[in-house]
Design a protein around this motif. Structure first.
Motif, short mmCIF file in Angstrom:
data_model
loop_
_atom_site.label_atom_id
_atom_site.label_comp_id
_atom_site.label_asym_id
_atom_site.label_seq_id
_atom_site.Cartn_x
_atom_site.Cartn_y
_atom_site.Cartn_z
N TYR A 50 0.81 -1.21 0.00
CA TYR A 50 0.00 0.00 0.00
C TYR A 50 0.86 1.27 0.00
O TYR A 50 0.36 2.35 -0.31
CB TYR A 50 -0.97 0.02 1.18
CG TYR A 50 -0.28 -0.13 2.52
CD1 TYR A 50 0.21 0.97 3.21
CD2 TYR A 50 -0.10 -1.39 3.10
CE1 TYR A 50 0.86 0.83 4.43
CE2 TYR A 50 0.54 -1.54 4.31
CZ TYR A 50 1.01 -0.43 4.97
OH TYR A 50 1.66 -0.56 6.16
N ASN A 51 2.14 1.15 0.31
CA ASN A 51 3.05 2.29 0.27
C ASN A 51 3.78 2.41 -1.06
O ASN A 51 4.65 3.27 -1.21
CB ASN A 51 4.11 2.18 1.38
CG ASN A 51 3.53 2.44 2.75
OD1 ASN A 51 2.62 3.23 2.92
ND2 ASN A 51 4.06 1.74 3.74
N PHE A 52 3.46 1.57 -2.00
CA PHE A 52 4.19 1.54 -3.26
C PHE A 52 3.93 2.82 -4.05
O PHE A 52 2.78 3.21 -4.24
CB PHE A 52 3.77 0.32 -4.09
CG PHE A 52 4.71 -0.01 -5.19
CD1 PHE A 52 5.92 -0.63 -4.91
CD2 PHE A 52 4.42 0.32 -6.50
CE1 PHE A 52 6.80 -0.93 -5.93
CE2 PHE A 52 5.30 0.03 -7.51
CZ PHE A 52 6.50 -0.61 -7.23
N PRO A 53 4.99 3.47 -4.52
CA PRO A 53 4.82 4.74 -5.25
C PRO A 53 4.01 4.57 -6.54
O PRO A 53 4.28 3.67 -7.34
CB PRO A 53 6.25 5.17 -5.58
CG PRO A 53 7.12 4.41 -4.62
CD PRO A 53 6.39 3.13 -4.34
N ALA A 54 3.06 5.44 -6.73
CA ALA A 54 2.18 5.38 -7.90
C ALA A 54 2.99 5.49 -9.20
O ALA A 54 2.66 4.83 -10.19
CB ALA A 54 1.13 6.48 -7.83
N GLU A 55 4.03 6.31 -9.19
CA GLU A 55 4.84 6.49 -10.40
C GLU A 55 5.50 5.19 -10.82
O GLU A 55 5.52 4.84 -12.01
CB GLU A 55 5.92 7.56 -10.17
CG GLU A 55 5.36 8.94 -9.89
CD GLU A 55 5.03 9.17 -8.41
OE1 GLU A 55 5.18 8.24 -7.58
OE2 GLU A 55 4.59 10.29 -8.08
N LEU A 56 6.06 4.46 -9.87
CA LEU A 56 6.68 3.17 -10.19
C LEU A 56 5.63 2.17 -10.63
O LEU A 56 5.88 1.36 -11.53
CB LEU A 56 7.45 2.62 -8.99
CG LEU A 56 8.85 3.17 -8.78
CD1 LEU A 56 9.47 2.57 -7.52
CD2 LEU A 56 9.73 2.91 -9.97
N ASN A 57 4.48 2.21 -10.02
CA ASN A 57 3.40 1.31 -10.41
C ASN A 57 3.03 1.54 -11.88
O ASN A 57 2.82 0.58 -12.62
CB ASN A 57 2.19 1.52 -9.50
CG ASN A 57 1.18 0.40 -9.64
OD1 ASN A 57 1.54 -0.76 -9.86
ND2 ASN A 57 -0.09 0.75 -9.52
N GLU A 58 2.98 2.79 -12.30
CA GLU A 58 2.67 3.10 -13.69
C GLU A 58 3.75 2.59 -14.63
O GLU A 58 3.44 2.04 -15.70
CB GLU A 58 2.49 4.61 -13.86
CG GLU A 58 1.24 5.16 -13.20
CD GLU A 58 1.17 6.67 -13.23
OE1 GLU A 58 1.93 7.31 -13.99
OE2 GLU A 58 0.34 7.23 -12.48
N VAL A 59 5.01 2.78 -14.27
CA VAL A 59 6.12 2.31 -15.10
C VAL A 59 6.08 0.79 -15.22
O VAL A 59 6.17 0.23 -16.32
CB VAL A 59 7.48 2.78 -14.52
CG1 VAL A 59 8.63 2.08 -15.22
CG2 VAL A 59 7.60 4.29 -14.64
N PHE A 60 5.92 0.12 -14.09
CA PHE A 60 5.90 -1.35 -14.11
C PHE A 60 4.69 -1.88 -14.87
O PHE A 60 4.79 -2.89 -15.57
CB PHE A 60 5.96 -1.91 -12.69
CG PHE A 60 7.28 -1.70 -12.00
CD1 PHE A 60 8.45 -1.46 -12.71
CD2 PHE A 60 7.35 -1.77 -10.62
CE1 PHE A 60 9.67 -1.29 -12.07
CE2 PHE A 60 8.57 -1.60 -9.97
CZ PHE A 60 9.73 -1.35 -10.70
N ALA A 61 3.56 -1.21 -14.75
CA ALA A 61 2.37 -1.63 -15.50
C ALA A 61 2.61 -1.49 -17.00
O ALA A 61 2.20 -2.36 -17.79
CB ALA A 61 1.15 -0.81 -15.07
N ALA A 62 3.28 -0.42 -17.41
CA ALA A 62 3.58 -0.23 -18.83
C ALA A 62 4.53 -1.31 -19.32
O ALA A 62 4.37 -1.84 -20.43
CB ALA A 62 4.19 1.16 -19.05
#
Length: 141
Positions: A50-62
């Motif tokens: 739940y603390n995972f940065p949204a920016e990294l989540n977007e990069v990893f999702a891409a």
């Protein structure tokens, strides 16, 4: 990971599993200590999603989507795990003061434990089997 690191700093449990660096009768206890420490580290990591940065989540999702589009889903998982663990989590475990998880530098025993835990966690993230790890260790000797 801060609480986990603090626990390791306070612990006197030895996690040395190199038979050349510990007494033979201590090896089994040390292996158990290392296993428990690794399980705790992994638990702390998975519980902190739940603390995972949204920016990294977007990069990893891409990255994941790009790999799926190329029918290389497994490579996407490996890429994400390797990046996350190799660049962020394992360095934080090995050098917690650099990531502001603690102010002090660890003693020799704690430093070795941090290194061993980081190695195990990194091998898990790389989907490395025990046989591959043992062969690489043997070759490096």
């Amino acid at each position: 990971l801060g609480n986990f690191i603090a626990q390791l700093y306070e612990s006197e449990d030895c996690c040395e599993v190199d038979a050349r660096k510990c007494q033979p009768n201590d090896l089994s206890d040390n292996q158990n200590n290392l296993r428990q420490s690794c399980e705790e580290a992994f638990r702390k990591i998975t519980e902190s999603y739940y603390n995972f940065p949204a920016e990294l989540n977007e990069v990893f999702a891409a990255w994941q989507k790009e790999c799926q589009d190329r029918e290389k889903e497994r490579i996407g998982q490996q890429l994400i795990c390797a990046s996350l663990f190799l660049r962020f989590l394992c360095p934080a475990i090995m050098s917690p003061s650099l990531f502001h998880l603690t102010q002090e530098y660890p003693g020799d025993g704690t430093s070795r434990t941090l290194t061993l835990v980081a190695k195990v966690i990194q091998n898990l993230a790389n989907f490395t089997t025990y046989v591959t790890t043992a062969l690489n260790t043997y070759r490096a000797s």
